[in-house]
Structures are given as structure tokens and as C-alpha cells.
Design a protein around this motif. Structure first.
Motif, mmCIF file in Angstrom:
data_model
loop_
_atom_site.group_PDB
_atom_site.id
_atom_site.type_symbol
_atom_site.label_atom_id
_atom_site.label_comp_id
_atom_site.label_asym_id
_atom_site.label_seq_id
_atom_site.Cartn_x
_atom_site.Cartn_y
_atom_site.Cartn_z
ATOM 1 N N ALA A 111 0.833 -1.206 0.000
ATOM 2 C CA ALA A 111 0.000 0.000 0.000
ATOM 3 C C ALA A 111 0.863 1.249 0.000
ATOM 4 C CB ALA A 111 -0.906 0.011 1.234
ATOM 5 N N GLU A 112 0.409 2.263 -0.712
ATOM 6 C CA GLU A 112 1.026 3.572 -0.635
ATOM 7 C C GLU A 112 0.433 4.326 0.556
ATOM 8 O OE1 GLU A 112 3.434 5.029 -2.157
ATOM 9 O OE2 GLU A 112 3.858 3.526 -3.704
ATOM 10 N N THR A 113 1.292 4.949 1.333
ATOM 11 C CA THR A 113 0.855 5.731 2.489
ATOM 12 C C THR A 113 1.525 7.098 2.433
ATOM 13 O OG1 THR A 113 2.649 5.209 4.048
ATOM 14 C CG2 THR A 113 0.900 3.549 3.776
ATOM 15 N N PRO A 114 1.088 8.053 3.271
ATOM 16 C CA PRO A 114 1.776 9.353 3.303
ATOM 17 C C PRO A 114 3.255 9.237 3.639
ATOM 18 C CG PRO A 114 -0.354 9.505 4.397
ATOM 19 C CD PRO A 114 -0.126 8.049 4.100
ATOM 20 N N ASP A 115 3.640 8.148 4.302
ATOM 21 C CA ASP A 115 5.041 7.952 4.659
ATOM 22 C C ASP A 115 5.802 7.085 3.663
ATOM 23 O OD1 ASP A 115 4.758 9.421 7.060
ATOM 24 O OD2 ASP A 115 3.864 7.664 8.022
ATOM 25 N N GLY A 116 5.133 6.734 2.566
ATOM 26 C CA GLY A 116 5.781 5.917 1.558
ATOM 27 C C GLY A 116 5.141 4.550 1.415
ATOM 28 N N PHE A 117 5.790 3.686 0.644
ATOM 29 C CA PHE A 117 5.254 2.360 0.357
ATOM 30 C C PHE A 117 5.399 1.439 1.561
ATOM 31 C CE2 PHE A 117 5.940 -2.023 -1.134
ATOM 32 C CZ PHE A 117 4.747 -2.235 -1.806
ATOM 33 N N VAL A 118 4.332 0.663 1.827
ATOM 34 C CA VAL A 118 4.342 -0.309 2.914
ATOM 35 C C VAL A 118 4.098 -1.683 2.298
ATOM 36 C CG1 VAL A 118 3.249 -1.087 5.039
ATOM 37 C CG2 VAL A 118 3.486 1.365 4.577
ATOM 38 N N PRO A 119 5.022 -2.643 2.456
ATOM 39 C CA PRO A 119 4.818 -3.973 1.874
ATOM 40 C C PRO A 119 3.665 -4.700 2.546
ATOM 41 C CG PRO A 119 6.775 -3.949 3.259
ATOM 42 C CD PRO A 119 6.321 -2.525 3.139
ATOM 43 N N VAL A 120 3.140 -5.681 1.831
ATOM 44 C CA VAL A 120 1.942 -6.378 2.290
ATOM 45 C C VAL A 120 2.159 -7.037 3.643
ATOM 46 C CG1 VAL A 120 2.496 -8.530 1.070
ATOM 47 C CG2 VAL A 120 0.110 -7.945 1.532
ATOM 48 N N THR A 121 3.365 -7.503 3.911
ATOM 49 C CA THR A 121 3.618 -8.154 5.195
ATOM 50 C C THR A 121 3.510 -7.173 6.356
ATOM 51 O OG1 THR A 121 5.968 -7.847 4.716
ATOM 52 C CG2 THR A 121 5.042 -10.024 4.305
ATOM 53 N N ASP A 122 3.897 -5.914 6.135
ATOM 54 C CA ASP A 122 3.768 -4.908 7.188
ATOM 55 C C ASP A 122 2.317 -4.506 7.419
ATOM 56 O OD1 ASP A 122 6.473 -5.046 7.336
ATOM 57 O OD2 ASP A 122 6.867 -2.969 6.718
ATOM 58 N N LEU A 123 1.451 -4.843 6.480
ATOM 59 C CA LEU A 123 0.025 -4.604 6.653
ATOM 60 C C LEU A 123 -0.639 -5.718 7.456
ATOM 61 C CD1 LEU A 123 -0.856 -3.387 3.037
ATOM 62 C CD2 LEU A 123 -0.464 -1.966 5.066
ATOM 63 N N GLY A 124 0.118 -6.774 7.716
ATOM 64 C CA GLY A 124 -0.380 -7.831 8.584
ATOM 65 C C GLY A 124 -0.924 -9.053 7.887
ATOM 66 N N PHE A 125 -0.665 -9.199 6.578
ATOM 67 C CA PHE A 125 -1.127 -10.395 5.875
ATOM 68 C C PHE A 125 -0.250 -10.649 4.657
ATOM 69 C CE2 PHE A 125 -3.446 -6.752 4.264
ATOM 70 C CZ PHE A 125 -3.386 -6.900 2.896
ATOM 71 N N GLY A 126 -0.401 -11.858 4.095
ATOM 72 C CA GLY A 126 0.325 -12.188 2.871
ATOM 73 C C GLY A 126 1.811 -12.390 3.095
ATOM 74 N N ARG A 127 2.534 -12.461 1.993
ATOM 75 C CA ARG A 127 3.984 -12.569 2.006
ATOM 76 C C ARG A 127 4.537 -11.786 0.844
ATOM 77 N NH1 ARG A 127 5.536 -18.751 1.407
ATOM 78 N NH2 ARG A 127 7.624 -17.875 1.604
ATOM 79 N N GLU A 128 5.795 -11.432 0.937
ATOM 80 C CA GLU A 128 6.399 -10.600 -0.110
ATOM 81 C C GLU A 128 7.618 -11.229 -0.752
ATOM 82 O OE1 GLU A 128 8.393 -7.062 1.173
ATOM 83 O OE2 GLU A 128 8.665 -7.833 3.197
ATOM 84 N N ARG A 129 8.052 -12.417 -0.260
ATOM 85 C CA ARG A 129 9.234 -13.019 -0.846
ATOM 86 C C ARG A 129 9.226 -14.534 -0.701
ATOM 87 N NH1 ARG A 129 13.828 -10.529 0.332
ATOM 88 N NH2 ARG A 129 12.651 -8.733 1.053
ATOM 89 N N PHE A 130 9.904 -15.171 -1.638
ATOM 90 C CA PHE A 130 10.203 -16.593 -1.580
ATOM 91 C C PHE A 130 11.714 -16.740 -1.699
ATOM 92 C CE2 PHE A 130 5.852 -16.502 -3.005
ATOM 93 C CZ PHE A 130 5.259 -17.565 -2.326
ATOM 94 N N VAL A 131 12.253 -17.739 -1.030
ATOM 95 C CA VAL A 131 13.692 -17.983 -1.048
ATOM 96 C C VAL A 131 13.943 -19.338 -1.705
ATOM 97 C CG1 VAL A 131 15.784 -18.265 0.323
ATOM 98 C CG2 VAL A 131 14.032 -16.600 1.031
ATOM 99 N N PRO A 132 14.518 -19.363 -2.901
ATOM 100 C CA PRO A 132 14.869 -20.632 -3.552
ATOM 101 C C PRO A 132 15.916 -21.383 -2.740
ATOM 102 C CG PRO A 132 14.851 -18.824 -5.136
ATOM 103 C CD PRO A 132 14.785 -18.206 -3.777
ATOM 104 N N PRO A 133 16.065 -22.681 -2.974
ATOM 105 C CA PRO A 133 17.068 -23.465 -2.238
ATOM 106 C C PRO A 133 18.467 -22.860 -2.402
ATOM 107 C CG PRO A 133 15.616 -24.914 -3.479
ATOM 108 C CD PRO A 133 15.304 -23.520 -3.924
ATOM 109 N N PRO A 134 19.089 -22.398 -1.320
ATOM 110 C CA PRO A 134 20.385 -21.704 -1.452
ATOM 111 C C PRO A 134 21.465 -22.538 -2.118
ATOM 112 C CG PRO A 134 19.434 -21.319 0.717
ATOM 113 C CD PRO A 134 18.588 -22.380 0.071
ATOM 114 N N ASP A 135 21.493 -23.850 -1.841
ATOM 115 C CA ASP A 135 22.529 -24.676 -2.465
ATOM 116 C C ASP A 135 22.315 -24.788 -3.962
ATOM 117 O OD1 ASP A 135 20.217 -26.140 -2.013
ATOM 118 O OD2 ASP A 135 21.267 -28.012 -1.549
ATOM 119 N N LEU A 136 21.069 -24.848 -4.397
ATOM 120 C CA LEU A 136 20.784 -24.906 -5.828
ATOM 121 C C LEU A 136 21.117 -23.578 -6.492
ATOM 122 C CD1 LEU A 136 19.701 -26.492 -8.221
ATOM 123 C CD2 LEU A 136 17.407 -25.666 -7.642
ATOM 124 N N VAL A 137 20.768 -22.471 -5.848
ATOM 125 C CA VAL A 137 21.121 -21.149 -6.375
ATOM 126 C C VAL A 137 22.624 -21.040 -6.570
ATOM 127 C CG1 VAL A 137 21.179 -18.676 -5.833
ATOM 128 C CG2 VAL A 137 19.097 -19.991 -5.410
#
Length: 244
Positions: A111-137
Motif C-alpha cells: 500500500a502507498e501511504t503518506p510515509d511511503g510504500f508499505v509492503p503487504v507483510t507490514d500490513l499484517g497479511f500475505g507474504r512478499e518473498r520466496f527464497v529458492p534453495p540456497p545450495d541450488l542457487v
């Protein structure tokens, strides 16, 4: 292990399948045209995270491999790869380079707020990232000579220096942006299949300068990457929950 590869458009799909000298076997399966090349099933799922998620989810859930029939090497997918071209953040990821995502991040989900962009996780729901298997990466990046770092998924491609700066400030580990990775990862998560994202850099993230784009070079780099990573994937096995 069969690998599902999801690209945005047919030219990216064809760049992947060109890595295999025998060429693709084209299969008509429900909801998709699937191009099979060796252990890879490649689908051009459309641009943007929603189309990519739908294409990946359908291919995974419908058992597209099994639809090919006996004698085709079909089987459960052990890995899903979001692949294609993308923008690179200068100077880390120059045009023509390859990037393997250490994190797949939804950069504009929130969400955009007067203080800037707030990711969905900071809004209290959802997720914003996935981490692939580090050894495969690590192993894939070493095999193909790629940079590792976060790849941002955006619904609107960056077209200004200001936006590029804002994204890099919010995501200091970002090295590239594209439009499909997070959608593919969301679909893979539903069936607990590990995910990987590979991007060949065709342009710099920032002001749009079509004369500076090197799409042909990026597609050629993508083809070469898949030639080199095949032995890595053939030797890689992992429980499905290691991508969490």
C-alpha cells in the motif's frame, strides 16, 4: 526429475528449448501448449505475475507431464523455474549478464501511504518473498556464470531513474526486476515444489531507452545458461520442503 519452466512469451520459451539439440516435442495438454525438451517442460504463460501464476498452477495441478502418455519420460515435477529476460540494476547486473535469484520479491505488493510504500507483510497479511534453495542457487550460478541477488517482481516495469532509485533503496540486495517470478513462486508453493528464477539482462532498470536494449543478446545468453545448468539439475535432488 522433470522441471517445469515458465516464461512470459514464446520467444523466451523458444530460447530455453534451443538449448537442447533435439528440439522440443510440442504437446497439447489441457490449458496449455507444452514444449518438452529433455527433462524440461516449457510453457509461455503470459506477462505479469497473475498470468504466470495461473499458467504454473495449471501445469502443476493438472499433471501436464502425465498427459503426455507412456514412454515420454513424464513424471512429477521436482522443480519449477521462472525464466526469461529482465532489467538489471546498474552497475551490478549489466546488459548481457545472467542473474539467479537468491530471493524472489514482490516489490509493489502493498500500500502507498503518506510515509511511503508499505509492503503487504507490514500490513499484517500475505507474504512478499520466496527464497529458492540456497545450495541450488549457488550451484546453478556457478555453472552458468551468473550473479546472485534478489529479483524483484513488478506489475509495472520501471521507466524512470526516480523509480529505480526507490526500488534499490527499498531492496538494497536487488540485482534485477522482471514481471513473473513471484507469481510462479506462489503457484509452486501451493504444491510444495521448489522454485528457481533465472534472468538474462536485456536492459538497465531505469529510463526506457529502447535503442539500448539488447533483447537478442539476452535471449542467446538464456539459451546458453540452460545448456550449462542441465547437468546441475540432473544431479540435484531435494525434499520439497527445502525451498521454504
Amino acid at each position: 526429475m522433470r522441471v517445469l519452466v515458465v516464461t512470459a512469451v514464446p520467444v523466451e520459451r523458444d530460447a530455453v528449448t534451443r538449448a537442447f539439440t533435439d528440439g522440443p516435442q510440442i504437446l497439447d495438454v489441457p490449458g496449455a501448449e507444452l514444449h518438452r525438451a529433455g527433462a524440461f517442460d516449457v510453457v509461455a504463460g503470459g506477462a505479469g505475475p497473475a498470468s504466470a501464476a495461473a499458467a504454473a498452477a495449471f501445469a502443476l495441478a493438472s499433471g501436464a507431464g502425465a498427459e503426455a502418455g507412456p514412454g515420454t519420460g513424464a513424471g512429477p515435477y521436482g522443480l519449477v523455474v521462472s525464466a526469461g529476460i529482465g532489467g538489471g540494476f546498474a552497475p551490478d547486473a549489466p546488459v548481457g549478464s545472467l542473474v539467479v535469484a537468491s530471493g524472489i520479491v514482490a516489490a509493489d505488493l502493498g500500500a502507498e501511504t503518506p510515509d511511503g510504500f508499505v509492503p503487504v507483510t507490514d500490513l499484517g497479511f500475505g507474504r512478499e518473498r520466496f527464497v529458492p534453495p540456497p545450495d541450488l542457487v549457488r550451484d546453478v550460478a556457478a555453472a552458468v556464470g551468473a550473479l546472485t541477488g534478489e529479483v524483484l517482481t513488478v506489475s509495472t516495469v520501471t521507466g524512470s531513474a526516480g523509480r529505480a532509485t526507490a526500488l534499490r533503496t527499498a531492496h538494497p540486495h536487488a540485482v534485477a526486476e522482471a514481471m513473473e517470478g513471484f507469481g510462479v513462486a506462489e503457484a509452486a508453493e501451493r504444491l510444495r515444489v521448489p522454485v528457481l528464477e533465472i534472468r538474462a539482462v536485456s536492459n538497465a532498470v531505469g529510463p526506457r531507452d529502447r535503442n539500448a536494449w539488447r533483447i537478442g543478446d539476452a535471449l542467446a545468453a538464456l539459451t546458453e545458461a540452460f545448456r550449462k545448468l542441465t547437468p546441475v539439475l540432473e544431479g540435484w535432488t531435494t525434499p520439497h520442503d527445502r525451498h521454504r
